[in-house]
Design a protein around this motif. Sequence first.
Motif, PDB file in Angstrom:
ATOM      1  N   PHE A  49      25.705  52.807  27.607  1.00  0.00           N
ATOM      2  CA  PHE A  49      25.884  54.139  27.487  1.00  0.00           C
ATOM      3  C   PHE A  49      24.522  54.756  27.129  1.00  0.00           C
ATOM      4  CE2 PHE A  49      26.796  54.954  23.108  1.00  0.00           C
ATOM      5  CZ  PHE A  49      27.278  53.506  22.582  1.00  0.00           C
ATOM      6  N   ASN A  50      24.252  55.931  27.233  1.00  0.00           N
ATOM      7  CA  ASN A  50      23.134  56.562  26.710  1.00  0.00           C
ATOM      8  C   ASN A  50      21.799  55.842  27.343  1.00  0.00           C
ATOM      9  OD1 ASN A  50      25.132  57.978  25.640  1.00  0.00           O
ATOM     10  ND2 ASN A  50      24.408  57.849  23.289  1.00  0.00           N
ATOM     11  N   SER A  51      21.540  55.614  28.439  1.00  0.00           N
ATOM     12  CA  SER A  51      20.559  54.779  28.874  1.00  0.00           C
ATOM     13  C   SER A  51      19.491  55.563  29.835  1.00  0.00           C
ATOM     14  CB  SER A  51      21.177  53.563  29.719  1.00  0.00           C
ATOM     15  OG  SER A  51      21.966  52.779  28.792  1.00  0.00           O
ATOM     16  N   PHE A  64      18.550  50.073  29.077  1.00  0.00           N
ATOM     17  CA  PHE A  64      20.283  50.225  28.580  1.00  0.00           C
ATOM     18  C   PHE A  64      20.446  50.260  27.356  1.00  0.00           C
ATOM     19  CE2 PHE A  64      19.552  49.598  33.157  1.00  0.00           C
ATOM     20  CZ  PHE A  64      20.442  50.620  33.799  1.00  0.00           C
ATOM     21  N   ARG A  65      21.191  51.071  26.718  1.00  0.00           N
ATOM     22  CA  ARG A  65      21.559  50.911  25.361  1.00  0.00           C
ATOM     23  C   ARG A  65      22.880  49.934  25.585  1.00  0.00           C
ATOM     24  NH1 ARG A  65      23.954  54.945  20.568  1.00  0.00           N
ATOM     25  NH2 ARG A  65      25.215  53.561  19.837  1.00  0.00           N
ATOM     26  N   ALA A  66      22.867  48.882  25.029  1.00  0.00           N
ATOM     27  CA  ALA A  66      23.883  48.004  25.326  1.00  0.00           C
ATOM     28  C   ALA A  66      24.618  47.385  23.967  1.00  0.00           C
ATOM     29  CB  ALA A  66      23.494  46.458  26.011  1.00  0.00           C
ATOM     30  N   MET A 108      19.117  49.264  17.874  1.00  0.00           N
ATOM     31  CA  MET A 108      17.990  50.182  18.809  1.00  0.00           C
ATOM     32  C   MET A 108      19.133  50.823  19.681  1.00  0.00           C
ATOM     33  SD  MET A 108      15.241  47.135  19.947  1.00  0.00           S
ATOM     34  CE  MET A 108      14.135  48.237  20.460  1.00  0.00           C
ATOM     35  N   TYR A 109      19.063  51.920  19.810  1.00  0.00           N
ATOM     36  CA  TYR A 109      19.909  52.833  20.531  1.00  0.00           C
ATOM     37  C   TYR A 109      19.178  54.068  21.425  1.00  0.00           C
ATOM     38  CZ  TYR A 109      21.178  55.758  16.462  1.00  0.00           C
ATOM     39  OH  TYR A 109      21.258  56.430  15.460  1.00  0.00           O
ATOM     40  N   ASP A 110      19.862  54.620  22.206  1.00  0.00           N
ATOM     41  CA  ASP A 110      19.587  55.755  22.673  1.00  0.00           C
ATOM     42  C   ASP A 110      18.144  55.849  23.428  1.00  0.00           C
ATOM     43  OD1 ASP A 110      22.112  56.715  22.187  1.00  0.00           O
ATOM     44  OD2 ASP A 110      21.537  58.356  20.580  1.00  0.00           O
ATOM     45  N   PRO A 111      17.559  54.760  24.148  1.00  0.00           N
ATOM     46  CA  PRO A 111      16.198  54.709  24.686  1.00  0.00           C
ATOM     47  C   PRO A 111      16.174  55.842  25.790  1.00  0.00           C
ATOM     48  CG  PRO A 111      17.634  53.348  25.946  1.00  0.00           C
ATOM     49  CD  PRO A 111      18.660  53.826  24.889  1.00  0.00           C
ATOM     50  N   MET A 214      26.418  73.380  15.946  1.00  0.00           N
ATOM     51  CA  MET A 214      26.296  72.462  14.986  1.00  0.00           C
ATOM     52  C   MET A 214      24.942  71.998  15.027  1.00  0.00           C
ATOM     53  SD  MET A 214      28.260  69.440  13.159  1.00  0.00           S
ATOM     54  CE  MET A 214      27.598  68.432  14.320  1.00  0.00           C
ATOM     55  N   LYS A 215      24.504  71.310  16.256  1.00  0.00           N
ATOM     56  CA  LYS A 215      23.194  70.792  16.241  1.00  0.00           C
ATOM     57  C   LYS A 215      22.722  70.698  17.599  1.00  0.00           C
ATOM     58  CE  LYS A 215      25.064  65.981  15.746  1.00  0.00           C
ATOM     59  NZ  LYS A 215      24.767  64.874  15.231  1.00  0.00           N
ATOM     60  N   VAL A 216      21.540  70.334  17.958  1.00  0.00           N
ATOM     61  CA  VAL A 216      21.009  70.284  19.421  1.00  0.00           C
ATOM     62  C   VAL A 216      19.921  69.096  19.399  1.00  0.00           C
ATOM     63  CG1 VAL A 216      21.158  72.515  20.292  1.00  0.00           C
ATOM     64  CG2 VAL A 216      19.233  72.049  19.078  1.00  0.00           C
ATOM     65  N   VAL A 244      31.814  67.485  19.500  1.00  0.00           N
ATOM     66  CA  VAL A 244      32.082  67.683  20.880  1.00  0.00           C
ATOM     67  C   VAL A 244      30.405  67.722  21.358  1.00  0.00           C
ATOM     68  CG1 VAL A 244      32.825  68.566  23.056  1.00  0.00           C
ATOM     69  CG2 VAL A 244      34.498  68.427  21.075  1.00  0.00           C
ATOM     70  N   TYR A 245      29.926  66.806  22.201  1.00  0.00           N
ATOM     71  CA  TYR A 245      28.689  66.846  22.856  1.00  0.00           C
ATOM     72  C   TYR A 245      28.598  67.113  24.294  1.00  0.00           C
ATOM     73  CZ  TYR A 245      26.847  63.962  19.134  1.00  0.00           C
ATOM     74  OH  TYR A 245      26.380  63.253  18.000  1.00  0.00           O
ATOM     75  N   SER A 246      28.086  68.561  24.471  1.00  0.00           N
ATOM     76  CA  SER A 246      27.936  68.916  25.827  1.00  0.00           C
ATOM     77  C   SER A 246      26.239  69.041  26.415  1.00  0.00           C
ATOM     78  CB  SER A 246      28.287  70.480  25.971  1.00  0.00           C
ATOM     79  OG  SER A 246      29.673  70.808  25.477  1.00  0.00           O
ATOM     80  N   ASN A 283      34.775  62.947  23.971  1.00  0.00           N
ATOM     81  CA  ASN A 283      34.205  64.026  24.159  1.00  0.00           C
ATOM     82  C   ASN A 283      32.509  64.102  23.857  1.00  0.00           C
ATOM     83  OD1 ASN A 283      36.660  65.545  24.853  1.00  0.00           O
ATOM     84  ND2 ASN A 283      37.180  65.343  22.342  1.00  0.00           N
ATOM     85  N   VAL A 284      32.035  63.060  24.689  1.00  0.00           N
ATOM     86  CA  VAL A 284      30.568  63.102  24.554  1.00  0.00           C
ATOM     87  C   VAL A 284      30.062  63.008  25.837  1.00  0.00           C
ATOM     88  CG1 VAL A 284      28.669  61.812  23.587  1.00  0.00           C
ATOM     89  CG2 VAL A 284      30.723  61.623  22.573  1.00  0.00           C
ATOM     90  N   THR A 285      29.225  63.779  26.518  1.00  0.00           N
ATOM     91  CA  THR A 285      28.411  64.071  27.644  1.00  0.00           C
ATOM     92  C   THR A 285      26.874  63.894  26.892  1.00  0.00           C
ATOM     93  OG1 THR A 285      28.627  66.273  27.868  1.00  0.00           O
ATOM     94  CG2 THR A 285      29.997  64.810  29.291  1.00  0.00           C
ATOM     95  N   PHE A 286      26.245  62.794  27.186  1.00  0.00           N
ATOM     96  CA  PHE A 286      24.882  62.791  26.309  1.00  0.00           C
ATOM     97  C   PHE A 286      23.744  62.584  27.566  1.00  0.00           C
ATOM     98  CE2 PHE A 286      21.840  60.448  23.403  1.00  0.00           C
ATOM     99  CZ  PHE A 286      22.168  61.274  22.223  1.00  0.00           C
ATOM    100  N   PRO A 287      23.142  63.347  27.874  1.00  0.00           N
ATOM    101  CA  PRO A 287      21.880  63.345  28.815  1.00  0.00           C
ATOM    102  C   PRO A 287      20.677  62.550  28.090  1.00  0.00           C
ATOM    103  CG  PRO A 287      21.737  65.518  27.869  1.00  0.00           C
ATOM    104  CD  PRO A 287      23.065  64.838  27.086  1.00  0.00           C
ATOM    105  N   ALA A 306      31.320  59.425  26.487  1.00  0.00           N
ATOM    106  CA  ALA A 306      32.273  59.033  25.397  1.00  0.00           C
ATOM    107  C   ALA A 306      31.702  57.578  24.688  1.00  0.00           C
ATOM    108  CB  ALA A 306      33.551  58.889  25.934  1.00  0.00           C
ATOM    109  N   ASP A 307      30.536  57.416  24.650  1.00  0.00           N
ATOM    110  CA  ASP A 307      29.891  56.218  23.947  1.00  0.00           C
ATOM    111  C   ASP A 307      30.381  54.949  24.658  1.00  0.00           C
ATOM    112  OD1 ASP A 307      28.577  58.012  22.377  1.00  0.00           O
ATOM    113  OD2 ASP A 307      28.980  57.077  20.604  1.00  0.00           O
ATOM    114  N   SER A 308      30.789  55.053  25.881  1.00  0.00           N
ATOM    115  CA  SER A 308      31.551  54.040  26.514  1.00  0.00           C
ATOM    116  C   SER A 308      31.025  53.517  28.082  1.00  0.00           C
ATOM    117  CB  SER A 308      33.104  54.080  26.624  1.00  0.00           C
ATOM    118  OG  SER A 308      33.650  54.486  25.410  1.00  0.00           O
TER     119      SER A 308
END
Length: 340
Positions: A49-51, A64-66, A108-111, A214-216, A244-246, A283-287, A306-308
Motif C-alpha cells: 500500500f502507500n506506494s 512499493f511499501r511492502a 522503511m515506509y511511505d515512499p 487533526m493533522k495534514v 480517518v484519512y481523506s 478508513n484510510v485513503t492515503f495519496p 486501509a493500509d492493505s
Amino acid sequence: MSNVKILNGTNLPNIPWQDRPEGHLLPIWRYTENPIIKRNPMPGIARIFNSSVIPYGDKFVGVFRAEATHGVPFLYLGWSDDGINWEYEKDMIPFIDENGNSAIPYYMYDPRLIKIEDAYYIIWCQDFYGAALGIAKTTDFKTFVRLENPFIPFNRNGVLFPRKIGGMYKLLSRPSDSGHTPFGDIFISESPDMIYWGKHRHVMGTTGNWWEGMKVGGGANPIETSEGWLILYHGVVNTCNGYVYSIGGAILDINEPSKVLYRSKRYLLTPEKWYEEMGFVPNVTFPCSTLQDAETGRIALYYGCADSYVGLAFTDVDTLVNYIKENDGASWEDQHEGRR
Ligand code: BMA
C-alpha cells in the motif's frame, strides 16, 4: 484539451484511464477494478500500500511499501506495462551508502519516487533513532545510493518538488512524534545540494473542517500547472473509532510554494469503498503519487487503502483545479509566507 495547463510535464498517452461515471459528484473517481494490488501479492509479503509510481520509457516503475509477513515494511521495486498490473523484484531495494556498503534501515515506509533533472530520488520514512526521513538517488534503478537524512527525528511524509525553484531543491515534510502523531502541519524546506536543508517555512496546518481537523501531511508529488503547484495531501480526523484519512487538494504559489493560493475546504476523496473502509487499518485513503498527461490534462492517482491495498483513481487538471478554487477555504495563515 484542458484550460489549465500542466507545465514541464510529458505527454503520457498510455496513462491508465477511465472516464468519469455519469452523475459522479466528487472530483476524483475510482477505477472500477480496484484495488489494483490485493493482499499477499508475492511470497513473504502480506500487504502492499502507500506506494509511488512514475513513467519510465514506455513503461512504468514503482517503489512499493511492502509489509512483510513478519510485520515490518521495506521498499520493493516493481515494473508495469500498463500502470495497473505489476511485477515486483524478488528482493527489497538494495540501498547502499556512498562507500558502496549495504545501508538498509530497520524499516522503511511511505515512499515517494520522483525524477528531478537526470536522476530519480526516493524519499521515505525510516528509523533514525526515531521516525524520520531517508532519501536515496538512482540513475539506473540498479544502484540506489542513500543521501544524508534530511532532518532529525521526528518527521514523516517527505515530498520533493520535480524541479528546483529559485535554484533550490524544495521538500515538503511533516514534523511529528514517535507514535501515531495526533497533530501535524505541512512545512517546506530548501537545499542547494539535497544534503543541507534549511530556510524552513510553514505551508499549511489543520482547519476547522473536521475531515482535516487533526493533522495534514504531504501526499503525491506536486504537479506544476499554469495556476500554481497542485498538491494532493492527506487530512485526518480523530473519531471515537480511530483516525480517518481523506484526500485533500491545494494550489501553491509557483515561485513561493510556502504560500497557499487555494485550498479546498471539502475533501476530494474519503473512505467509502470496502477496500478503503476495511483492512489492517480501517478508513484510510492515503495519496502517494500521480501520473499525468500534459496533452489531455488526465491525472491517475495511486493511493493506499486501509493500509492493505493500492487503489487507483482518476481526475483531470481542470476538474481538480476548478473544484479546489470553487471550494476555496485558504486562510490568511495559509496564504502567508509561513515565517515567524
Ligand atoms: C500514518 C502512516 C501511514 C499509514 C497511516 C494509517 O501515520 O504510518 O503509513 O497509512 O498512518 O495507518
